[in-house]
Scaffold this active site. Structure first.
Site, short mmCIF file in Angstrom:
data_model
loop_
_atom_site.label_atom_id
_atom_site.label_comp_id
_atom_site.label_asym_id
_atom_site.label_seq_id
_atom_site.Cartn_x
_atom_site.Cartn_y
_atom_site.Cartn_z
N GLU A 68 0.84 -1.21 0.00
CA GLU A 68 0.00 0.00 0.00
C GLU A 68 0.87 1.26 0.00
O GLU A 68 0.57 2.23 -0.71
CB GLU A 68 -0.93 0.00 1.21
CG GLU A 68 -1.97 1.10 1.19
CD GLU A 68 -3.04 0.89 0.15
OE1 GLU A 68 -3.22 1.80 -0.70
OE2 GLU A 68 -3.71 -0.15 0.17
N SER A 97 -2.51 -0.67 -7.84
CA SER A 97 -3.74 -1.13 -7.19
C SER A 97 -3.89 -2.64 -7.28
O SER A 97 -4.36 -3.29 -6.33
CB SER A 97 -4.96 -0.45 -7.83
OG SER A 97 -4.92 0.92 -7.61
N CYS A 112 -8.32 -17.25 6.14
CA CYS A 112 -9.35 -18.28 5.94
C CYS A 112 -8.78 -19.67 6.22
O CYS A 112 -9.42 -20.49 6.88
CB CYS A 112 -9.91 -18.21 4.52
SG CYS A 112 -10.96 -16.78 4.24
#
Length: 121
Positions: A68, A97, A112
């Site tokens: 970022e 991006s 996850c």
């Protein structure tokens, strides 16, 4: 030869803090990631994922923040180079991006894996 001042550790550390503060102040996505990763990092004290998986989770979150920051640097450099729209400028911003998106997907996938792995133990 580059016109570069003499290296000073504390002065350079100050530049890094200044850059971090600027990105935090001006990038909503960076603030959102910090807001998301802080409780996730704290939750690692309560879940027993194991040392190796914890390290992967921590580094993946840090990796998102690094990407970022680099994306923000690319955007600022492109904006400085030209105020006019150019296809290559848009492509450079889109590539930055995309890198952030990939880093977020990696982090989400690891989380996850860790959480579903806990349920299936």
């Amino acid at each position: 030869m580059r016109n570069q001042p003499k290296y000073h550790f504390l002065k350079n550390w100050g530049y890094a803090i200044k850059g971090f503060a600027e990105i935090y102040k001006n990038e909503q996505s960076f603030r959102l990631e910090i807001l998301t990763f802080t409780p996730l990092s704290i939750s690692l004290f309560f879940f027993d994922f194991g040392y190796v998986l914890n390290i992967f989770l921590i580094f993946s979150m840090a990796f998102v923040l690094v990407v970022e920051c680099l994306n923000s640097a690319i955007e600022r450099a492109v904006d400085l180079a030209s105020t006019d729209f150019h296809a290559l400028a848009g492509a450079a911003k889109d590539a930055g991006s995309a890198a952030v998106m990939i880093a977020n997907i990696i982090t989400a996938s690891l989380w996850c894996f860790a959480i579903f792995g806990k349920f299936y133990e």
